[in-house]
Motif scaffolding. Structure first.
Motif, PDB file in Angstrom:
ATOM      1  N   ILE A  67       0.832  -1.204   0.000  1.00 17.13           N
ATOM      2  CA  ILE A  67       0.000   0.000   0.000  1.00 17.13           C
ATOM      3  C   ILE A  67       0.866   1.253   0.000  1.00 17.13           C
ATOM      4  N   LEU A  68       1.923   1.246   0.809  1.00 19.36           N
ATOM      5  CA  LEU A  68       2.716   2.460   1.016  1.00 19.36           C
ATOM      6  C   LEU A  68       3.593   2.813  -0.181  1.00 19.36           C
ATOM      7  N   PHE A  69       4.121   1.801  -0.867  1.00 25.87           N
ATOM      8  CA  PHE A  69       5.113   2.061  -1.907  1.00 25.87           C
ATOM      9  C   PHE A  69       4.656   1.623  -3.291  1.00 25.87           C
ATOM     10  N   GLY A  70       3.365   1.389  -3.470  1.00 28.03           N
ATOM     11  CA  GLY A  70       2.887   0.936  -4.766  1.00 28.03           C
ATOM     12  C   GLY A  70       3.172   1.927  -5.878  1.00 28.03           C
ATOM     13  N   ILE A  71       2.796   3.186  -5.678  1.00 24.29           N
ATOM     14  CA  ILE A  71       2.970   4.200  -6.724  1.00 24.29           C
ATOM     15  C   ILE A  71       4.441   4.565  -6.922  1.00 24.29           C
ATOM     16  N   PRO A  72       5.233   4.819  -5.858  1.00 23.44           N
ATOM     17  CA  PRO A  72       6.662   5.062  -6.077  1.00 23.44           C
ATOM     18  C   PRO A  72       7.364   3.899  -6.783  1.00 23.44           C
ATOM     19  N   ALA A  73       6.943   2.672  -6.471  1.00 22.50           N
ATOM     20  CA  ALA A  73       7.544   1.520  -7.149  1.00 22.50           C
ATOM     21  C   ALA A  73       7.258   1.554  -8.640  1.00 22.50           C
ATOM     22  N   GLY A  74       6.043   1.945  -9.005  1.00 19.21           N
ATOM     23  CA  GLY A  74       5.711   2.056 -10.422  1.00 19.21           C
ATOM     24  C   GLY A  74       6.562   3.087 -11.135  1.00 19.21           C
ATOM     25  N   LEU A  75       6.861   4.204 -10.460  1.00 17.98           N
ATOM     26  CA  LEU A  75       7.723   5.230 -11.052  1.00 17.98           C
ATOM     27  C   LEU A  75       9.121   4.682 -11.292  1.00 17.98           C
ATOM     28  N   LEU A  76       9.671   3.950 -10.319  1.00 20.73           N
ATOM     29  CA  LEU A  76      10.999   3.371 -10.492  1.00 20.73           C
ATOM     30  C   LEU A  76      11.026   2.363 -11.630  1.00 20.73           C
ATOM     31  N   LEU A  80      13.749   2.891 -14.710  1.00 19.16           N
ATOM     32  CA  LEU A  80      14.982   2.127 -14.674  1.00 19.16           C
ATOM     33  C   LEU A  80      14.970   0.958 -15.649  1.00 19.16           C
ATOM     34  N   ASP A  81      16.138   0.390 -15.869  1.00 23.50           N
ATOM     35  CA  ASP A  81      16.269  -0.859 -16.617  1.00 23.50           C
ATOM     36  C   ASP A  81      15.646  -1.968 -15.760  1.00 23.50           C
ATOM     37  N   ILE A  82      14.555  -2.567 -16.237  1.00 24.01           N
ATOM     38  CA  ILE A  82      13.795  -3.525 -15.429  1.00 24.01           C
ATOM     39  C   ILE A  82      14.651  -4.720 -15.035  1.00 24.01           C
ATOM     40  N   ARG A  83      15.364  -5.276 -15.993  1.00 19.12           N
ATOM     41  CA  ARG A  83      16.151  -6.474 -15.725  1.00 19.12           C
ATOM     42  C   ARG A  83      17.215  -6.204 -14.670  1.00 19.12           C
ATOM     43  N   ALA A  84      17.953  -5.113 -14.820  1.00 19.19           N
ATOM     44  CA  ALA A  84      19.006  -4.785 -13.859  1.00 19.19           C
ATOM     45  C   ALA A  84      18.426  -4.512 -12.482  1.00 19.19           C
ATOM     46  N   MET A  85      17.267  -3.850 -12.429  1.00 21.54           N
ATOM     47  CA  MET A  85      16.655  -3.550 -11.147  1.00 21.54           C
ATOM     48  C   MET A  85      16.228  -4.824 -10.432  1.00 21.54           C
ATOM     49  N   MET A  86      15.643  -5.770 -11.166  1.00 21.28           N
ATOM     50  CA  MET A  86      15.213  -7.027 -10.556  1.00 21.28           C
ATOM     51  C   MET A  86      16.399  -7.811 -10.003  1.00 21.28           C
ATOM     52  N   GLY A 124      10.777  -5.081  -1.693  1.00 27.87           N
ATOM     53  CA  GLY A 124      11.341  -5.783  -2.836  1.00 27.87           C
ATOM     54  C   GLY A 124      10.296  -6.549  -3.624  1.00 27.87           C
ATOM     55  N   GLU A 125       9.327  -7.120  -2.911  1.00 31.12           N
ATOM     56  CA  GLU A 125       8.259  -7.860  -3.593  1.00 31.12           C
ATOM     57  C   GLU A 125       7.416  -6.936  -4.459  1.00 31.12           C
ATOM     58  N   VAL A 126       7.104  -5.740  -3.944  1.00 27.25           N
ATOM     59  CA  VAL A 126       6.333  -4.767  -4.723  1.00 27.25           C
ATOM     60  C   VAL A 126       7.081  -4.403  -5.998  1.00 27.25           C
ATOM     61  N   LEU A 127       8.374  -4.141  -5.882  1.00 25.14           N
ATOM     62  CA  LEU A 127       9.167  -3.748  -7.044  1.00 25.14           C
ATOM     63  C   LEU A 127       9.231  -4.875  -8.077  1.00 25.14           C
ATOM     64  N   CYS A 128       9.537  -6.097  -7.627  1.00 22.49           N
ATOM     65  CA  CYS A 128       9.751  -7.192  -8.573  1.00 22.49           C
ATOM     66  C   CYS A 128       8.455  -7.694  -9.195  1.00 22.49           C
ATOM     67  N   ARG A 129       7.366  -7.729  -8.442  1.00 24.59           N
ATOM     68  CA  ARG A 129       6.090  -8.149  -9.031  1.00 24.59           C
ATOM     69  C   ARG A 129       5.664  -7.178 -10.135  1.00 24.59           C
ATOM     70  N   ASN A 130       5.798  -5.877  -9.836  1.00 30.21           N
ATOM     71  CA  ASN A 130       5.436  -4.875 -10.835  1.00 30.21           C
ATOM     72  C   ASN A 130       6.357  -4.966 -12.045  1.00 30.21           C
ATOM     73  N   LEU A 350       3.338   2.095 -18.139  1.00 27.14           N
ATOM     74  CA  LEU A 350       2.824   0.808 -17.669  1.00 27.14           C
ATOM     75  C   LEU A 350       3.144   0.560 -16.202  1.00 27.14           C
ATOM     76  N   GLY A 351       4.349   0.872 -15.761  1.00 29.35           N
ATOM     77  CA  GLY A 351       4.701   0.639 -14.365  1.00 29.35           C
ATOM     78  C   GLY A 351       3.855   1.453 -13.414  1.00 29.35           C
ATOM     79  N   ARG A 352       3.678   2.741 -13.724  1.00 24.41           N
ATOM     80  CA  ARG A 352       2.905   3.608 -12.837  1.00 24.41           C
ATOM     81  C   ARG A 352       1.421   3.278 -12.870  1.00 24.41           C
ATOM     82  N   ALA A 353       0.870   3.026 -14.070  1.00 27.60           N
ATOM     83  CA  ALA A 353      -0.542   2.662 -14.155  1.00 27.60           C
ATOM     84  C   ALA A 353      -0.808   1.336 -13.439  1.00 27.60           C
ATOM     85  N   ASN A 354       0.120   0.382 -13.574  1.00 25.99           N
ATOM     86  CA  ASN A 354       0.010  -0.878 -12.847  1.00 25.99           C
ATOM     87  C   ASN A 354      -0.052  -0.643 -11.342  1.00 25.99           C
TER      88      ASN A 354
END
Length: 425
Positions: A67-76, A80-86, A124-130, A350-354
């Motif tokens: 809940i707290l980091f859903g939207i900031p995670a979408g911005l990241l 960022l490069d998705i593969r490198a971030m994961m 980390g789960e929020v970032l990687c699932r998104n 897509l990340g932010r809308a997700n």
């Protein structure tokens, strides 16, 4: 790719791309580790304290970032490069769990360390699932999106919801630190698998004038302006509300009404994982045969049916079948709406809308859990399931009206014809 250009074999077994097996194995391995830790963390907390509130705080710490980091995670994810971030997030989670393992072995791993670790694991789960959802369209042909998403969801459900918790409980019985060490290893394996993915989303340059706040709001504005996805987000919230209320009181229902012990309750939960795996195989074909509108109506009807069975039949076997049906409905729903987001949302949003979509959808989880407990305490668990059945029947009727108007088909056509908005629109 349209139907006229695909042969029979391709339509039956769509190609998922050479990178997809690596992403699937990454999701499967890390979800298995998630399930291990989800089971072991409350057990560890119960060894450190007898206070139910402090024990439950471990689960709260893990879910709060959703809940707290859903939207900031979408911005990241969009920046960022998705593969490198994961890869980096998986390595960070492995290090975090290694610290917790050493803390338990050394005798300095108390509740504060457990809470911090669970919270950061949730981030980390929020970032990687998104990120994984955003990555799928870039490594999988569009014709295979339904199958790809269904297989990833099945792996996540089976790992985190069934196999992982069983393994975690067994490992904790051998040694308290062992489950967390095993989970650290799963994240290292996941990092290696993701690093071998060749395809990724290209990073688009951002206009200098676009601030962080305006970029975060761009996804929310776009989603709010899209009638179909906005409506589906609200419906997803209702589904999660009904499902969360059901699961919150299931343990009470299994003991007082079905007369099951802890093992029987665990088997009931396992029925959901079985249903999810079955749905992962059937959902793409069902969607192709019925169409997306009708498939969503069918999923809402399945969920309503499962709630009705739980409300009216005091049979453990019937309850197991109902939970499997419930999981079939929710997984099929997710397959359809995830593919819709992946195809309708502009790629740079897509990340932010997700994130905004999931924030709305997941908002029903805590509300449903709290409401389910209150209703069960006042009038019993059957009332919780009955109310859920009524809610889902109303949802099914509303979706039927939308299906008659072909709202998904019309939305897809309008998206193809209208120019995509920019971040500053």
């Amino acid at each position: 790719m349209n139907a006229s250009t695909t042969d029979t074999s391709t339509s039956q077994r769509p190609r998922l791309g050479s990178d997809f097996p690596r992403l699937w194995w990454s999701a499967a391995v890390s979800s298995l580790g998630d399930g291990v830790t989800i089971a072991a963390a409350p057990l560890l907390a119960s060894r450190l304290t007898d206070d139910p509130r402090l024990i439950g705080a471990a689960s709260v710490a893990f879910t709060a970032p959703f809940i707290l980091f859903g939207i900031p995670a979408g911005l990241l994810v969009d920046r960022l490069d998705i593969r490198a971030m994961m890869v980096r997030v998986d390595i960070a989670r492995a290090v975090l769990l290694t610290v917790l393992t050493l803390g338990i072995l050394g005798g300095w791993g108390g509740l504060p360390l457990l809470y911090v670790c669970m919270f950061l694991l949730g981030v980390g789960e929020v970032l990687c699932r998104n990120a994984a959802q955003v990555l799928v369209p870039f490594i999988t042909p569009q014709a295979g999106l339904s199958t790809a998403n269904a297989r990833i969801m099945a792996a996540q459900e089976a790992g985190a919801g069934f196999v992982g918790p069983l393994v975690g409980a067994l490992l904790f019985g051998v040694a308290m630190a062992l489950p967390f060490g095993v989970d650290a290893t799963t994240f290292l394996c996941s990092a290696v698998l993701v690093s071998r993915i060749r395809g990724t989303r290209p990073i688009e340059p951002r206009p200098d004038s676009a601030g962080v706040l305006s970029e975060m709001l761009a996804g929310a504005k776009w989603l709010y302006s899209h009638h179909l996805l906005r409506s589906l987000a609200l419906v997803s919230c209702l589904i999660n509300l009904a499902g969360s209320a059901m699961l919150a009181v299931l343990v009470v229902h299994s003991g007082k009404v079905l007369h099951l012990g802890p093992f029987g309750y665990g088997v009931l939960l396992a029925c959901q994982a079985v249903g999810a795996v079955i749905a992962s195989r059937l959902a793409p074909a069902l969607t192709e045969r019925l169409g997306r509108e009708a498939a969503l109506v069918a999923t809402a009807a399945l969920i309503a049916t499962s709630e009705t069975v739980l409300a009216t039949m005091a049979s453990a076997y019937a309850a197991g079948v109902a939970l499997a049906i419930f999981a079939c409905g929710t997984v099929t729903w997710n397959v359809v709406v995830v593919v819709l987001r992946q195809t309708l949302v502009p790629q740079h949003l897509l990340g932010r809308a997700n994130s905004v979509y999931r924030l709305v959808a997941w908002g029903g989880l805590p509300v449903g859990a709290a409401a389910g407990g209150i209703v069960a305490a006042e009038v019993g668990t059957r009332a919780v399931f009955g109310i859920g059945a009524v809610v889902m029947a109303v949802v099914a009727m509303a979706l039927l009206v939308g299906a008659r108007r072909q709202w998904i088909t019309r939305a897809a056509q309008s998206t193809e014809q209208v120019p995509q908005p920019t971040d500053t629109d």
